[in-house]
Motif scaffolding. Structure first.
Motif, PDB file in Angstrom:
ATOM      1  N   ILE A 127     -25.430 -17.246  -4.768  1.00 15.56           N
ATOM      2  CA  ILE A 127     -26.487 -18.310  -5.558  1.00 15.56           C
ATOM      3  C   ILE A 127     -27.650 -18.171  -4.805  1.00 15.56           C
ATOM      4  O   ILE A 127     -28.597 -18.132  -5.422  1.00 15.56           O
ATOM      5  CB  ILE A 127     -25.726 -19.620  -5.607  1.00 15.56           C
ATOM      6  N   ARG A 128     -27.921 -17.819  -3.671  1.00 20.51           N
ATOM      7  CA  ARG A 128     -29.048 -17.998  -2.876  1.00 20.51           C
ATOM      8  C   ARG A 128     -29.855 -16.419  -3.348  1.00 20.51           C
ATOM      9  O   ARG A 128     -30.810 -16.086  -2.561  1.00 20.51           O
ATOM     10  CB  ARG A 128     -28.898 -17.901  -1.369  1.00 20.51           C
ATOM     11  N   ALA A 129     -29.117 -15.607  -3.922  1.00 18.10           N
ATOM     12  CA  ALA A 129     -29.937 -14.310  -4.273  1.00 18.10           C
ATOM     13  C   ALA A 129     -30.522 -14.336  -5.365  1.00 18.10           C
ATOM     14  O   ALA A 129     -30.942 -13.084  -5.844  1.00 18.10           O
ATOM     15  CB  ALA A 129     -28.788 -13.200  -3.813  1.00 18.10           C
ATOM     16  N   PHE A 130     -30.555 -15.259  -6.280  1.00 10.64           N
ATOM     17  CA  PHE A 130     -31.310 -15.312  -7.724  1.00 10.64           C
ATOM     18  C   PHE A 130     -32.852 -14.774  -7.487  1.00 10.64           C
ATOM     19  O   PHE A 130     -33.160 -14.874  -6.450  1.00 10.64           O
ATOM     20  CB  PHE A 130     -30.688 -16.318  -8.364  1.00 10.64           C
ATOM     21  N   ALA A 131     -33.197 -14.112  -8.706  1.00 11.47           N
ATOM     22  CA  ALA A 131     -34.685 -13.689  -8.472  1.00 11.47           C
ATOM     23  C   ALA A 131     -35.484 -14.800  -8.384  1.00 11.47           C
ATOM     24  O   ALA A 131     -36.815 -14.484  -8.113  1.00 11.47           O
ATOM     25  CB  ALA A 131     -34.662 -12.979  -9.904  1.00 11.47           C
ATOM     26  N   SER A 132     -35.303 -16.062  -8.845  1.00 10.78           N
ATOM     27  CA  SER A 132     -36.218 -16.951  -8.567  1.00 10.78           C
ATOM     28  C   SER A 132     -35.640 -18.345  -8.005  1.00 10.78           C
ATOM     29  O   SER A 132     -34.473 -18.603  -8.068  1.00 10.78           O
ATOM     30  CB  SER A 132     -36.853 -17.676 -10.045  1.00 10.78           C
ATOM     31  N   THR A 133     -36.494 -18.999  -7.055  1.00  8.54           N
ATOM     32  CA  THR A 133     -35.766 -20.123  -6.400  1.00  8.54           C
ATOM     33  C   THR A 133     -35.404 -21.241  -7.280  1.00  8.54           C
ATOM     34  O   THR A 133     -34.341 -21.881  -6.955  1.00  8.54           O
ATOM     35  CB  THR A 133     -36.911 -20.840  -5.452  1.00  8.54           C
ATOM     36  N   ALA A 134     -35.917 -21.526  -8.455  1.00 13.96           N
ATOM     37  CA  ALA A 134     -35.583 -22.541  -9.551  1.00 13.96           C
ATOM     38  C   ALA A 134     -34.162 -22.164 -10.148  1.00 13.96           C
ATOM     39  O   ALA A 134     -33.372 -23.014 -10.582  1.00 13.96           O
ATOM     40  CB  ALA A 134     -36.686 -22.436 -10.890  1.00 13.96           C
ATOM     41  N   CYS A 135     -33.412 -20.787  -9.811  1.00 10.61           N
ATOM     42  CA  CYS A 135     -32.495 -20.477 -10.592  1.00 10.61           C
ATOM     43  C   CYS A 135     -31.306 -20.643  -9.393  1.00 10.61           C
ATOM     44  O   CYS A 135     -29.994 -20.452 -10.002  1.00 10.61           O
ATOM     45  CB  CYS A 135     -32.227 -18.849 -10.837  1.00 10.61           C
ATOM     46  N   CYS A 136     -31.530 -20.722  -8.138  1.00  6.57           N
ATOM     47  CA  CYS A 136     -30.678 -20.916  -7.167  1.00  6.57           C
ATOM     48  C   CYS A 136     -29.870 -22.201  -7.033  1.00  6.57           C
ATOM     49  O   CYS A 136     -30.284 -23.231  -6.115  1.00  6.57           O
ATOM     50  CB  CYS A 136     -31.409 -20.562  -5.626  1.00  6.57           C
ATOM     51  N   VAL A 137     -29.272 -22.898  -8.217  1.00  5.97           N
ATOM     52  CA  VAL A 137     -28.652 -24.078  -8.178  1.00  5.97           C
ATOM     53  C   VAL A 137     -27.330 -23.886  -8.662  1.00  5.97           C
ATOM     54  O   VAL A 137     -26.957 -22.833  -9.513  1.00  5.97           O
ATOM     55  CB  VAL A 137     -29.332 -25.038  -9.265  1.00  5.97           C
ATOM     56  N   GLY A 138     -26.213 -24.595  -8.002  1.00  3.42           N
ATOM     57  CA  GLY A 138     -24.807 -24.444  -8.479  1.00  3.42           C
ATOM     58  C   GLY A 138     -24.282 -25.897  -8.526  1.00  3.42           C
ATOM     59  O   GLY A 138     -24.706 -26.829  -7.838  1.00  3.42           O
ATOM     60  N   VAL A 139     -23.247 -25.984  -9.189  1.00  5.82           N
ATOM     61  CA  VAL A 139     -22.571 -27.239  -9.023  1.00  5.82           C
ATOM     62  C   VAL A 139     -20.906 -27.146  -9.376  1.00  5.82           C
ATOM     63  O   VAL A 139     -20.615 -25.882 -10.043  1.00  5.82           O
ATOM     64  CB  VAL A 139     -23.020 -28.152 -10.677  1.00  5.82           C
ATOM     65  N   THR A 140     -20.036 -27.556  -8.517  1.00  7.90           N
ATOM     66  CA  THR A 140     -18.843 -27.562  -8.615  1.00  7.90           C
ATOM     67  C   THR A 140     -18.160 -28.780  -8.478  1.00  7.90           C
ATOM     68  O   THR A 140     -18.819 -29.880  -8.245  1.00  7.90           O
ATOM     69  CB  THR A 140     -17.995 -26.714  -7.517  1.00  7.90           C
ATOM     70  N   ARG A 141     -16.710 -28.957  -8.797  1.00 10.07           N
ATOM     71  CA  ARG A 141     -15.950 -29.945  -8.651  1.00 10.07           C
ATOM     72  C   ARG A 141     -14.868 -29.938  -7.887  1.00 10.07           C
ATOM     73  O   ARG A 141     -14.158 -28.893  -7.762  1.00 10.07           O
ATOM     74  CB  ARG A 141     -15.464 -30.383 -10.153  1.00 10.07           C
ATOM     75  N   GLY A 142     -14.883 -30.711  -6.613  1.00  7.86           N
ATOM     76  CA  GLY A 142     -13.816 -30.537  -5.786  1.00  7.86           C
ATOM     77  C   GLY A 142     -13.094 -31.848  -5.741  1.00  7.86           C
ATOM     78  O   GLY A 142     -13.278 -32.701  -6.717  1.00  7.86           O
ATOM     79  N   GLU A 143     -12.363 -32.062  -4.595  1.00 12.01           N
ATOM     80  CA  GLU A 143     -11.329 -33.446  -4.430  1.00 12.01           C
ATOM     81  C   GLU A 143     -12.438 -34.610  -4.509  1.00 12.01           C
ATOM     82  O   GLU A 143     -11.737 -35.640  -4.988  1.00 12.01           O
ATOM     83  CB  GLU A 143     -10.461 -33.395  -3.250  1.00 12.01           C
TER      84      GLU A 143
END
Length: 193
Positions: A127-143
């Motif tokens: 995720i930290r490797a996307f071409a723009s800083t605005a794109c470097c975002v992720g969401v997950t669901r854990g416990e």
């Protein structure tokens, strides 16, 4: 975690959850039992832009990217098993899901983009490797519920500011994406490479 405030987190999560496809992915994917997975790329940052511009959730999103990382088996066949399981889980959702093992990216990246890619150590590393800083975002669901990953913070994505991130992607990838995004989200500010 590298992001700015709980209020910003809530704005981003609300924009993502407003898209029923994202909500379904975040609700169902934990059942695959992957050790680390993230809904990322356009599914996240483009839904934020949709919220900022007052466009409907899901507008302009070509596919829904899920990154996971499993370096125990780098074969295409092992990735295909996960991809098929995810497709089956999401069979009733009319949107293309792109589930990719980020531990394998270095095996094909250079052939596709003309530049070598060192192996990623995790899905968040990818995720930290996307071409723009605005794109470097992720969401997950854990416990413990939903979690947001934004290594460069959320100011660029919330401010609709496309800034180059030169870690991996070549100039032509950034330029093509910038042109494509600006056509769909006219209030986007694009910094040149």
């Amino acid at each position: 975690m590298g992001h700015s405030s709980d209020v910003h987190d809530e704005i981003v999560l609300a924009a993502v959850l407003a898209d029923p496809v994202c909500a379904a992915v975040l609700d169902r994917l934990p059942s695959l039992g992957l050790t680390e997975w993230w809904l990322t790329a356009g599914a996240v940052f483009q839904n934020v832009w949709n919220s900022v511009e007052g466009k409907p959730a899901g507008y302009g999103i070509k596919d829904y990217d899920v990154f996971y990382h499993d370096d125990s088996d780098l074969s295409w066949e092992a990735e295909d098993v996960v991809t098929r399981a995810a497709d089956e889980l999401m069979a009733d959702v009319p949107a293309p899901l792109e589930v990719r093992n980020q531990a394998r990216v270095h095996l094909w990246y250079e052939k596709k983009f003309g530049k070598p890619c060192p192996p990623f150590s995790s899905a968040t590393d990818a995720i930290r490797a996307f071409a723009s800083t605005a794109c470097c975002v992720g969401v997950t669901r854990g416990e413990s519920g939903l979690r947001l990953y934004a290594p460069f913070g959320l100011d660029d994505v919330l401010g609709m500011h496309l800034r180059p991130h030169r870690r991996l992607a070549p100039k032509q990838v950034y330029d093509a994406k910038a042109c494509d995004y600006a056509a769909r989200w006219p209030s986007l500010t694009v910094e040149p490479w």
